[in-house]
Design an enzyme around this catalytic site. Structure first.
Site, short mmCIF file in Angstrom:
data_model
loop_
_atom_site.label_atom_id
_atom_site.label_comp_id
_atom_site.label_asym_id
_atom_site.label_seq_id
_atom_site.Cartn_x
_atom_site.Cartn_y
_atom_site.Cartn_z
CG HIS A 157 -10.91 2.72 0.46
ND1 HIS A 157 -9.78 3.47 0.29
CD2 HIS A 157 -10.52 1.43 0.30
CE1 HIS A 157 -8.75 2.69 0.05
NE2 HIS A 157 -9.17 1.44 0.04
CE LYS A 172 0.65 -2.72 1.02
NZ LYS A 172 -0.72 -2.28 0.76
NE ARG A 230 -9.71 -2.53 -5.81
CZ ARG A 230 -8.57 -2.10 -5.26
NH1 ARG A 230 -8.08 -0.93 -5.60
NH2 ARG A 230 -7.94 -2.84 -4.38
CB SER A 286 -4.47 3.65 -1.51
OG SER A 286 -5.67 3.52 -0.81
P1 ADP Z 1 -5.89 -0.44 -1.59
O1 ADP Z 1 -6.07 -1.79 -2.24
O2 ADP Z 1 -6.45 0.70 -2.42
O3 ADP Z 1 -4.51 -0.18 -1.03
P2 ADP Z 1 -6.85 -1.14 1.01
O4 ADP Z 1 -5.82 -2.17 1.24
O5 ADP Z 1 -6.96 -0.05 1.99
O6 ADP Z 1 -6.82 -0.44 -0.39
O7 ADP Z 1 -8.23 -1.86 0.78
C1 ADP Z 1 -9.18 -2.09 1.73
C2 ADP Z 1 -10.39 -2.72 1.09
O8 ADP Z 1 -10.99 -1.80 0.17
C3 ADP Z 1 -10.10 -3.98 0.26
O9 ADP Z 1 -11.18 -4.87 0.47
C4 ADP Z 1 -10.14 -3.52 -1.17
O10 ADP Z 1 -10.55 -4.55 -2.04
C5 ADP Z 1 -11.19 -2.43 -1.06
N1 ADP Z 1 -11.05 -1.42 -2.10
C6 ADP Z 1 -9.96 -0.73 -2.41
N2 ADP Z 1 -10.22 0.14 -3.42
C7 ADP Z 1 -11.52 -0.06 -3.76
C8 ADP Z 1 -12.38 0.50 -4.76
N3 ADP Z 1 -11.94 1.42 -5.62
N4 ADP Z 1 -13.67 0.06 -4.81
C9 ADP Z 1 -14.08 -0.89 -3.95
N5 ADP Z 1 -13.34 -1.45 -3.01
C10 ADP Z 1 -12.06 -1.05 -2.90
#
Ligand code: ADP
Length: 162
Positions: A17, A41, A90, A128
């Site tokens: 992130h 969630k 990803r 996460s």
């Molecule tokens: P997660 O999927 O880890 O629960 P979030 O819902 O908070 O995370 O994701 C927010 C944004 O961050 C989404 O666009 C997701 O694709 C992106 N994201 C999550 N993890 C990564 C990562 N390791 N590298 C790049 N982008 C990421």
């Protein structure tokens, strides 16, 4: 001046992130990180804790602000004057969902563009949920999350002293 929003649940923020936020901040004039509440969630960290963790992790980036958000992302973007939604992508796993969200947001507001930044390969395996699982089993998360977040995860799962 182009203002972008980086939305997510960030439960907790990972290095993946943070890398996307840093790159968005280099690409756009201002970046608002929107910490979304997902009614479906039950989060590990409260929205206040997630906002604090992100503020700690982004304090070195002057054009980034962090704020809690609920409701529709396009409403948040309009309210904050953000013309661009920045999402990290990803390999494989994000594509279908993110493509659908991007298409829906485009239908809701044609003035707002979704911009995908490719995940850096060294962070592509991070999520996460995997970080929460490791921390639950007492595994260090150093290098996967910002240092202050790793500390908070340790505290969250610390065994009470007998
Ligand atoms: P997660 O999927 O880890 O629960 P979030 O819902 O908070 O995370 O994701 C927010 C944004 O961050 C989404 O666009 C997701 O694709 C992106 N994201 C999550 N993890 C990564 C990562 N390791 N590298 C790049 N982008 C990421």
């Amino acid at each position: 001046m182009t203002k972008a929003v980086c939305p997510g649940s960030f439960d907790p923020v990972t290095m993946g992130h943070l890398d996307i936020i840093e790159r968005a901040a280099r690409t756009f004039d201002e970046v608002v990180v929107a910490v979304m509440t997902n009614p479906r969630k039950a989060p590990l960290f409260t929205v206040e804790e997630r906002v604090e963790m992100l503020r700690e992790a982004t304090q070195h980036i002057p054009n980034v602000t962090v704020t809690a958000a609920d409701g529709l992302l396009v409403d948040f973007a309009r309210k904050h004057g953000c013309k661009v939604i920045v999402k990290g992508l990803r390999p494989i796993q994000d594509f279908e969902y993110e493509w659908q969200m991007g298409a829906v947001n485009k239908q809701l507001d044609d003035e707002i563009e979704t911009c995908f930044l490719m995940s850096r390969i060294e962070y592509a395996h991070l999520s996460s949920s995997i970080v929460r699982e490791l921390a639950f089993f007492g595994c260090p998360t150093t290098g996967m999350v910002p240092p202050s977040t790793a500390q908070r995860l340790r505290e969250k799962f610390a065994k009470p002293q007998a």
